[in-house]
Design an enzyme around this catalytic site. Structure first.
Site, mmCIF file in Angstrom:
data_model
loop_
_atom_site.group_PDB
_atom_site.id
_atom_site.type_symbol
_atom_site.label_atom_id
_atom_site.label_comp_id
_atom_site.label_asym_id
_atom_site.label_seq_id
_atom_site.Cartn_x
_atom_site.Cartn_y
_atom_site.Cartn_z
ATOM 1 N N LYS B 80 0.833 -1.209 0.000
ATOM 2 C CA LYS B 80 0.000 0.000 0.000
ATOM 3 C C LYS B 80 0.862 1.251 0.000
ATOM 4 O O LYS B 80 1.887 1.319 0.703
ATOM 5 C CB LYS B 80 -0.879 -0.025 1.251
ATOM 6 C CG LYS B 80 -1.885 1.114 1.377
ATOM 7 C CD LYS B 80 -2.689 0.909 2.651
ATOM 8 C CE LYS B 80 -3.753 1.983 2.805
ATOM 9 N NZ LYS B 80 -4.523 1.772 4.060
ATOM 10 N N SER B 154 -9.064 1.579 2.956
ATOM 11 C CA SER B 154 -8.212 2.266 2.025
ATOM 12 C C SER B 154 -7.085 1.410 1.459
ATOM 13 O O SER B 154 -6.311 1.903 0.645
ATOM 14 C CB SER B 154 -7.617 3.507 2.705
ATOM 15 O OG SER B 154 -6.901 3.139 3.847
ATOM 16 N N SER B 178 -9.535 -0.524 7.226
ATOM 17 C CA SER B 178 -8.981 -0.428 5.881
ATOM 18 C C SER B 178 -8.293 -1.668 5.344
ATOM 19 O O SER B 178 -7.861 -1.664 4.190
ATOM 20 C CB SER B 178 -8.003 0.748 5.799
ATOM 21 O OG SER B 178 -8.722 1.966 5.904
#
Lengths: 58, 470
Positions: B80, B154, B178
């Site tokens: 990420k 996310s 997330s």
């Protein structure tokens, strides 16, 4: 809802001065957050240790 | 044998490691297959913000030269883009904000030491400040089961990459949900570890009270392998724990006999009826295998939203303080106004919220006396459309998309306890997951329970349909 003068003063006190056009939008969000925060006012917080640090480590 | 012969859509880390260790497949072939998949599909799915083809192939070549190798030797992973990878840009999904780290984040360093191939940086909500995977600056991440739907966020990019064969696993972060939310919406296993279990060094923070780093994977075993690699203390992270790291893999025949399993009734009631029914059916199956199921209610759970709003807003605002004035005009408006408002929250309100959080944690701990794990939905619905602003939720009410996606994970995030999402069903081919929650450092137990559940919906049955069928 806090008025724009109050919001601007709060921002100055926080060291995060807001441009004039940002006072309104910040104030709207703050009003919503304060309304949520007020729902915690009736909780029995006497002698309650706040969570400061990893909450799961006892 | 190449990765293509093995079918990239079915391949797991465990299987890839067997083939690589036996010399039946090369790390270069596997990485080339993943890069080809990225070339073919990422234009439509937008999982990556940066692909390091050259670096990934160099890492794969080095893996092929090392006999034996570590537990992730040659395994392609998407990281990420709030987590630093040395030599690759970190943009945090933002506009005009960029760091060029010279050191790996603590968790990435452990992945590399285990032989992982870092393919690139995964898409995320702007500064990870969102739960849907939408990004106004770099384009939305799209659900591989149906690209017209959100991926969840996310940790959107790592989830989508893993689900669509553009990596074999992902490294994400979970503050409010997330990892668990995109895992649920993309049909993956996602682990939010105990806060402090995995180093946060080299990670762009969202909120210090809640941030965790964890894996997204196709299977429970893969998630366990990854967690075993990344868990552990880090001198560069003062919050990280030296608690011993056990063997997390569940083993050949995990069982739930004798376990007392709680059902989080308030959270189940938030879910669409079909999801709630599948969760209860899953609990029933666990009961038939020897677990005792107990319905639980938590007096303080309704305070979670207010607690989280105050604490996260204040902390995230302070995270951004060093660069906020310079970055102000580049933020998307919703994020900008949240950051501006967060700086105005009085310390008294913040502290009161953290006191309320202590009450909530104690309430849950009391209710869970004698209970081994807690079950709850990961998301109350399957992936909504990418252009949806509101959704219908369990009670037939309309709710804004963000509130709905957060509703089942946010309360659990207050605890600092570990929680994973494991897929339990599909609705019109769209997956949804169940949270398995436990006390601090019980990740091994959660993974054991998840491994039993996973038998009823194994990866081949929940992987995305081929792109040609969409």
């Amino acid at each position: 809802m806090p008025d724009p003068v109050q919001i601007a003063a709060l921002a100055r006190a926080a060291g995060r001065e807001l441009p004039p056009e940002r006072v309104g939008p910040a104030g709207e969000v703050l009003a919503e957050v304060i309304a949520l925060a007020e729902t915690l006012d009736d909780l029995p917080l006497e002698d309650v240790e706040p969570v400061l640090g990893p909450p799961g480590h006892r | 044998m190449t990765a293509i012969d093995l079918d990239l859509d079915l391949l797991t880390i465990a299987r890839a490691r067997e083939e690589l260790a036996a010399g039946r497949m090369s790390a270069v072939a596997l990485t080339e297959a993943v890069l080809a998949r990225i070339e073919a599909r990422d234009g439509a799915l937008n999982a990556y913000l940066h692909v390091d083809s050259h670096g990934a192939l160099a890492q794969a070549e080095a893996a092929d030269r090392r006999p034996g190798g570590g537990p992730l030797e040659g395994v392609p992973i998407c990281v990420k883009d709030v987590i630093h990878v040395a030599g690759l840009p970190t943009t945090a999904g933002a506009a005009g904000w960029r760091r060029m780290p010279t050191r790996d984040a603590g968790a990435v360093a452990r992945l590399r030491a285990a032989g992982a191939v870092i393919v690139g940086k995964g898409n995320t909500n702007e500064f990870a400040y969102g739960i849907d995977g939408r990004n106004p600056h770099h384009g939305d991440c799209c659900n591989p089961h149906d690209p017209t739907r959100v991926s969840g966020g996310s940790s959107a990019g790592p989830a989508v990459a893993t689900s669509a064969g553009m990596a074999l696993a992902g490294l994400g972060t979970d503050t409010t949900g997330s990892i668990r939310v995109p895992a649920s919406l993309c049909g993956l296993v996602g682990v939010r570890p105990t806060l402090g279990r995995v180093s946060r060094a080299g990670v762009v923070p969202l909120a210090w009270s809640y941030d965790t780093v964890g894996p997204l994977a196709r299977t429970v075993e893969d998630a366990a392998i990854l967690l075993g690699v990344i868990a552990g203390g880090d001198p560069d992270d003062p919050v990280s724990s030296e608690h011993p790291v056990p063997e997390y893999r569940p083993g050949v025949d995990p069982d739930v006999r004798g376990l007392r399993i709680g059902l989080a009734e308030e959270l189940i009631e938030l879910a669409e009826p079909g999801i709630a029914a599948v969760l209860r059916e899953t609990a029933g199956r666990l009961s038939s295998l020897g677990a005792e199921i107990v319905e639980l209610r938590f007096e303080r759970l309704r305070a979670a939203r207010a607690i989280h709003r105050v604490v996260q807003l204040a902390e995230t605002s302070q995270v951004h303080a060093p660069w906020f004035d310079e970055q102000r005009e580049r933020y998307a408006e919703p994020v900008r106004r949240l950051l501006e408002a967060g700086s105005l929250i009085p310390a008294t309100r913040y502290l009161a919220a953290q006191q309320a959080r202590r009450l909530l944690i104690d309430d849950v701990a009391r209710a869970m006396a004698g209970i081994d794990v807690l079950l709850a939905p990961a998301t109350p619905l399957v992936a909504p459309a990418r252009d949806a602003a509101t959704v219908l939720v369990g009670g037939g009410e309309t709710e804004d998309l963000r509130t709905a996606l957060l509703s089942c994970v946010l309360p659990i995030s207050q605890l600092g306890w570990p929680a994973l999402s494991v897929p339990i069903g599909t609705d019109d081919a769209l997956p949804f997951g169940m949270q398995v929650v436990g006390r601090p450092y019980t990740e091994r137990l959660l993974l054991r329970v998840a491994a039993v559940v996973e038998r009823w919906l194994p990866w081949p049955e929940r992987r995305p349909r081929p792109a040609t069928e969409l």
